[in-house]
Structures are given as C-alpha cells and as structure tokens.
Scaffold this active site. Structure first.
Site, PDB file in Angstrom:
ATOM      1  N   TRP A  15       0.883  -1.324   0.061  1.00  0.00           N
ATOM      2  CA  TRP A  15      -0.147  -0.003  -0.076  1.00  0.00           C
ATOM      3  C   TRP A  15       1.008   1.235  -0.179  1.00  0.00           C
ATOM      4  O   TRP A  15       0.693   2.167  -0.674  1.00  0.00           O
ATOM      5  CB  TRP A  15      -0.903  -0.068   1.250  1.00  0.00           C
ATOM      6  CG  TRP A  15      -2.113   0.807   1.164  1.00  0.00           C
ATOM      7  CD1 TRP A  15      -2.124   2.143   0.887  1.00  0.00           C
ATOM      8  CD2 TRP A  15      -3.614   0.524   1.356  1.00  0.00           C
ATOM      9  NE1 TRP A  15      -3.491   2.375   1.114  1.00  0.00           N
ATOM     10  CE2 TRP A  15      -4.320   1.579   1.350  1.00  0.00           C
ATOM     11  CE3 TRP A  15      -4.060  -0.825   1.769  1.00  0.00           C
ATOM     12  CZ2 TRP A  15      -5.681   1.506   1.642  1.00  0.00           C
ATOM     13  CZ3 TRP A  15      -5.377  -1.065   2.032  1.00  0.00           C
ATOM     14  CH2 TRP A  15      -6.160   0.121   1.822  1.00  0.00           C
TER      15      TRP A  15
ATOM     16  N   ARG B   6       3.518   2.001  -1.207  1.00  0.00           N
ATOM     17  CA  ARG B   6       4.384   2.388  -2.374  1.00  0.00           C
ATOM     18  C   ARG B   6       3.611   3.243  -3.288  1.00  0.00           C
ATOM     19  O   ARG B   6       4.259   3.701  -4.102  1.00  0.00           O
ATOM     20  CB  ARG B   6       4.359   0.977  -3.230  1.00  0.00           C
ATOM     21  CG  ARG B   6       5.143  -0.269  -2.788  1.00  0.00           C
ATOM     22  CD  ARG B   6       6.612   0.010  -2.325  1.00  0.00           C
ATOM     23  NE  ARG B   6       7.348   0.890  -3.346  1.00  0.00           N
ATOM     24  CZ  ARG B   6       7.809   0.199  -4.401  1.00  0.00           C
ATOM     25  NH1 ARG B   6       7.986  -0.926  -4.550  1.00  0.00           N
ATOM     26  NH2 ARG B   6       8.707   0.750  -5.398  1.00  0.00           N
ATOM     27  N   HIS B   7       2.285   3.578  -2.926  1.00  0.00           N
ATOM     28  CA  HIS B   7       1.598   4.679  -3.566  1.00  0.00           C
ATOM     29  C   HIS B   7       1.996   5.761  -2.878  1.00  0.00           C
ATOM     30  O   HIS B   7       1.523   6.185  -1.895  1.00  0.00           O
ATOM     31  CB  HIS B   7       0.098   4.411  -3.451  1.00  0.00           C
ATOM     32  CG  HIS B   7      -0.114   2.975  -4.423  1.00  0.00           C
ATOM     33  ND1 HIS B   7      -0.755   2.937  -5.628  1.00  0.00           N
ATOM     34  CD2 HIS B   7       0.003   1.685  -4.120  1.00  0.00           C
ATOM     35  CE1 HIS B   7      -0.586   1.751  -6.130  1.00  0.00           C
ATOM     36  NE2 HIS B   7      -0.248   0.775  -5.098  1.00  0.00           N
ATOM     37  N   ARG B   8       2.855   6.553  -3.580  1.00  0.00           N
ATOM     38  CA  ARG B   8       3.480   7.890  -2.756  1.00  0.00           C
ATOM     39  C   ARG B   8       2.705   8.999  -2.824  1.00  0.00           C
ATOM     40  O   ARG B   8       3.192   9.987  -2.260  1.00  0.00           O
ATOM     41  CB  ARG B   8       4.994   7.725  -3.783  1.00  0.00           C
ATOM     42  CG  ARG B   8       6.038   6.663  -3.606  1.00  0.00           C
ATOM     43  CD  ARG B   8       6.702   6.782  -4.586  1.00  0.00           C
ATOM     44  NE  ARG B   8       6.247   6.548  -5.897  1.00  0.00           N
ATOM     45  CZ  ARG B   8       7.059   6.606  -7.215  1.00  0.00           C
ATOM     46  NH1 ARG B   8       8.236   6.986  -7.078  1.00  0.00           N
ATOM     47  NH2 ARG B   8       6.253   6.174  -8.146  1.00  0.00           N
TER      48      ARG B   8
ATOM     49  N   ARG C  77       7.141   1.845  17.941  1.00  0.00           N
ATOM     50  CA  ARG C  77       8.009   2.336  18.879  1.00  0.00           C
ATOM     51  C   ARG C  77       7.323   2.998  20.028  1.00  0.00           C
ATOM     52  O   ARG C  77       7.885   3.003  21.124  1.00  0.00           O
ATOM     53  CB  ARG C  77       8.879   3.326  18.400  1.00  0.00           C
ATOM     54  CG  ARG C  77       9.565   2.989  16.976  1.00  0.00           C
ATOM     55  CD  ARG C  77      10.385   4.154  16.191  1.00  0.00           C
ATOM     56  NE  ARG C  77      11.521   4.442  17.292  1.00  0.00           N
ATOM     57  CZ  ARG C  77      12.232   5.616  17.373  1.00  0.00           C
ATOM     58  NH1 ARG C  77      11.907   6.527  16.453  1.00  0.00           N
ATOM     59  NH2 ARG C  77      13.265   6.022  18.242  1.00  0.00           N
TER      60      ARG C  77
ATOM     61  N   LEU D 199      -8.840  12.029  -5.647  1.00  0.00           N
ATOM     62  CA  LEU D 199      -9.573  11.293  -6.234  1.00  0.00           C
ATOM     63  C   LEU D 199      -8.564  10.653  -7.636  1.00  0.00           C
ATOM     64  O   LEU D 199      -8.695   9.386  -7.785  1.00  0.00           O
ATOM     65  CB  LEU D 199     -10.783  11.827  -6.857  1.00  0.00           C
ATOM     66  CG  LEU D 199     -11.639  10.686  -7.590  1.00  0.00           C
ATOM     67  CD1 LEU D 199     -11.933   9.498  -6.938  1.00  0.00           C
ATOM     68  CD2 LEU D 199     -12.930  11.543  -8.064  1.00  0.00           C
ATOM     69  N   HIS D 200      -7.882  11.337  -8.313  1.00  0.00           N
ATOM     70  CA  HIS D 200      -7.155  10.880  -9.375  1.00  0.00           C
ATOM     71  C   HIS D 200      -6.306   9.665  -8.799  1.00  0.00           C
ATOM     72  O   HIS D 200      -6.320   8.592  -9.408  1.00  0.00           O
ATOM     73  CB  HIS D 200      -6.268  12.204 -10.205  1.00  0.00           C
ATOM     74  CG  HIS D 200      -5.105  11.533 -10.859  1.00  0.00           C
ATOM     75  ND1 HIS D 200      -5.417  10.723 -12.115  1.00  0.00           N
ATOM     76  CD2 HIS D 200      -3.901  11.921 -10.667  1.00  0.00           C
ATOM     77  CE1 HIS D 200      -4.164  10.607 -12.665  1.00  0.00           C
ATOM     78  NE2 HIS D 200      -3.545  11.103 -11.807  1.00  0.00           N
TER      79      HIS D 200
ATOM     80  N   HIS E 258      -5.979   5.613  -9.567  1.00  0.00           N
ATOM     81  CA  HIS E 258      -4.760   4.998  -9.873  1.00  0.00           C
ATOM     82  C   HIS E 258      -4.447   3.774  -9.009  1.00  0.00           C
ATOM     83  O   HIS E 258      -4.164   2.801  -9.462  1.00  0.00           O
ATOM     84  CB  HIS E 258      -3.684   5.917  -9.917  1.00  0.00           C
ATOM     85  CG  HIS E 258      -2.445   5.507 -10.210  1.00  0.00           C
ATOM     86  ND1 HIS E 258      -2.139   4.881 -11.712  1.00  0.00           N
ATOM     87  CD2 HIS E 258      -1.198   5.097  -9.865  1.00  0.00           C
ATOM     88  CE1 HIS E 258      -0.950   4.664 -11.601  1.00  0.00           C
ATOM     89  NE2 HIS E 258      -0.430   4.704 -10.628  1.00  0.00           N
TER      90      HIS E 258
ATOM     91  N   ARG F  84      -4.684  -2.074  -7.769  1.00  0.00           N
ATOM     92  CA  ARG F  84      -4.732  -2.960  -6.843  1.00  0.00           C
ATOM     93  C   ARG F  84      -6.023  -3.852  -6.959  1.00  0.00           C
ATOM     94  O   ARG F  84      -6.416  -4.775  -5.868  1.00  0.00           O
ATOM     95  CB  ARG F  84      -4.568  -2.279  -5.501  1.00  0.00           C
ATOM     96  CG  ARG F  84      -3.231  -1.705  -5.261  1.00  0.00           C
ATOM     97  CD  ARG F  84      -2.050  -2.603  -5.346  1.00  0.00           C
ATOM     98  NE  ARG F  84      -0.755  -1.935  -5.039  1.00  0.00           N
ATOM     99  CZ  ARG F  84       0.631  -2.450  -5.136  1.00  0.00           C
ATOM    100  NH1 ARG F  84       0.310  -3.868  -5.355  1.00  0.00           N
ATOM    101  NH2 ARG F  84       1.471  -1.917  -4.854  1.00  0.00           N
TER     102      ARG F  84
END
Ligand SMILES: Cc1cc2nc3c(=O)[nH]c(=O)nc-3n(C[C@H](O)[C@H](O)[C@H](O)COP(=O)(O)OP(=O)(O)OC[C@H]3O[C@@H](n4cnc5c(N)ncnc54)[C@H](O)[C@@H]3O)c2cc1C
Length: 295
Positions: free
Chosen positions: A98, A100-102, A112, A198-199, A203, A208
C-alpha cells in the site's frame, strides 16, 4: 471586494457519505476501511474543468458527459480537486504494498510508541493455495484440505508464540518497544490514516483491484471502490469503470495482428457510415482507422 458564490463553491456534504463516516467496513479477518472525511464531489470536478471559460455546473447529463470526456482523454487534474481521508487497518505485508503509492499522505501507528495489539491475519483455508505457475507473484488452486488445515494451525501457533515472546520482552524485561516488535510476523495488523485525491485513488484502485494484484490488497481496493467511491462520485466511478477498468489497450504489434483477424471491409464501411460522427463515436472511428493503417 467582490464575492462571487455559487452552489458548487459551498462545502459539499453527501448524505450517504455522511452516514458512512466512522463506520468500519470489515476487510479480511480483522482489518477495516473507515471513512474519516472527504472533500468535493462530481460537481467539484466539472466546476474545476470549466474554470477556463467561467461557466458553473450545467445539467446532470452535461456534467456526466464532461466527466466521461475528462476520463477518456486523461485530463486528470480536475479529479485532483476531490480528496478523501480513510482510516485503514491491514496486515503489515499489505501495508508494504500500500505504501508504495507515494501520492497519498500517511500517518501510521508507531510500534516504537505503542504496544502492538495481538492481532494477526490468518488466511481462510480456501485461500491457502499452491504457487501459480503462470503468475510468479500469484497463487493457484487450493492446497489439499487436510494439509491446508495444518498450515493454518501452524500460522496461528507461530503468531501466538511470537506475540507471547513480545509480551514477555515488553512486560518482564522492559525491553524497548522499538526492539521488542522486531520479532512480530508480517501478518501483524497495523493501522494508518490515509489521505489521497481522487485521481491518485483511482490509480491505486486500477493497480490493486486487478487480478494480478495480491488477493488481500484487492479486497481492500474493492471495498474502497464499491462501497465508498461509487457513492461519493458516481459519475466519476462509472467513467473510471468504463474507460479504465473495463477498457483494454492493444500494443502496436497486437493491433497489426488484430487487423488481420477482423473483416477490413466491414470496418471501412463502418468508418465511412460514421464519417460525420462527433465525440466518442468519431474517436472510435479514428482508432479503427489507426488499426487498419497498421497492416
Ligand atoms: C501487481 C503489482 C506487482 C508489483 N510488484 C512489485 C515488486 O515486485 N517489487 C516492487 O518493488 N514493487 C512492486 N509493485 C509496486 C509498483 O512497482 C509501484 O511502485 C506501485 O504500484 C505504485 O505505483 P505508482 O508509482 O504508479 O503509484 P504512485 O506512487 O501513487 O504514483 C502515482 C504516479 O505519480 C508519479 N510519480 C510518483 N512518484 C514519482 C517519482 N518519484 N518520480 C516520478 N514519478 C512519480 C508516477 O507517474 C506514478 O505513476 C507492484 C505493483 C503491482 C500493482
């Protein structure tokens, strides 16, 4: 000072979305997606797209047509006018995919700072499948049931054991939480607040919620698409399904192959018959002509 207000400028509240706020939509055995907040709607997208010539919202049909046009032509920035904030709870191995979607804003639970709850993902028996031969990242048919039950039990025992050790290290040894956590399995649940426009959300869904994505992240993407996006921005959702999810792209080589398989005379006649067409039909004729030219 001049103030120009239209309905589209008022903060948008959508009844079905208001009702959804705070509700945990269950995903997997212990995960969820929970709507926290949202901004904008389909009207906000058309309002932004029409800014260049100053016209506000028109009829519902015209708005839907414009959204279709924007989606079809990858005119993406108007879709960035809408934003959504979700609270999501998922196993760590899914969070890794998840994150990875920057293009989202994220704040995740800190192992921690907090003691991690004894919660890990246990796949259903029918999800315990053999490695796929065709898709190196995928799974195939279910493992024999007897063995699948043993594997599931092993997964549960392993998680219980590591959590027991984790509790020991935290409570009996006072080992720092940032170190105690390092033995926990990837199936451990984590949580995050996730805000995205939203864009970029579409994507994310397009990547996914496809068969080649891992089943567990697909479940989340499917819930977000079907139970949130669909009621939040129905015209955009329909356009996205039509022009992205249910569309197929052919490479140049594939088009050349395809043109050999199809009846060229019929295609030429179709193009001829629609030579005065406008909009989507004209674009379809242009694509068909491009395919004929590939021969
Ligand atoms: C089925 C599947 C299998 C995958 N397998 C692997 C794998 O084995 N290993 C692995 O490491 N990853 C894997 N990924 C992750 C994949 O490579 C992408 O990192 C992930 O899907 C995010 O896509 P994205 O970059 O388009 O999305 P986002 O990060 O949301 O970015 C959206 C878009 O913004 C632009 N953008 C964002 N950041 C940048 C940047 N820094 N520079 C330039 N443009 C940018 C790009 O146009 C990008 O498409 C997999 C993904 C899928 C769907």
């Amino acid at each position: 000072m001049i103030k120009i207000m239209s309905d589209a400028m008022k903060s948008v509240r959508i009844a079905a979305m208001e009702e959804l706020i705070g509700t945990e939509i269950k995903v997997l055995d212990k995960g969820f997606v929970r709507l926290i907040d949202y901004m904008g709607d389909d009207a906000a997208i058309v309002q932004a797209a029409r800014v260049s010539y100053g016209a506000g919202t028109k009829t519902v049909n015209e708005d839907a047509g414009l959204i279709n046009y924007l989606m079809r032509h990858r005119h993406t920035s108007p879709f960035e006018m809408c934003e959504i904030k979700l609270h999501v709870k998922m196993p760590i191995f899914i969070a890794r995919q998840w994150l990875r979607h920057r293009t989202a804003n994220v704040n995740e639970l800190s192992g921690r700072y907090s003691v991690i709850n004894n919660e890990s993902y246990l796949p259903e028996i029918e999800e315990l499948c053999v490695q796929s031969k065709g898709n190196k990242q995928g799974r195939d048919v279910q493992i024999a049931e007897e063995r699948a039950k043993q594997i599931q039990q092993y997964m549960q025992d392993h998680a219980n054991e590591t959590f027991e050790q984790y509790d020991n290290m935290i409570n009996n040894d006072n080992l720092a939480r940032e170190l105690s956590r390092i033995t926990l399995p990837q199936s451990t649940y984590t949580e995050m607040y996730w805000k995205i426009d939203l864009h970029n959300l579409l994507h994310f869904i397009s990547l996914r919620n496809k068969p080649n994505a891992q089943k567990e992240i697909r479940d989340f993407a499917d819930v977000i698409a079907e139970q949130i996006v669909k009621i939040w921005v129905p015209h955009s959702y329909n356009a996205f399904m039509n022009y992205k999810m249910n569309a197929v792209t052919f490479s140049g080589v594939e088009m050349a192959e395809l043109s050999q398989l199809l009846d060229k005379e019929k295609i030429s006649a179709f193009i001829e018959a629609n030579s005065k067409a406008k909009g989507e039909l004209r674009e379809m004729c242009e694509k068909l002509q491009a395919m004929l030219n590939k021969q």
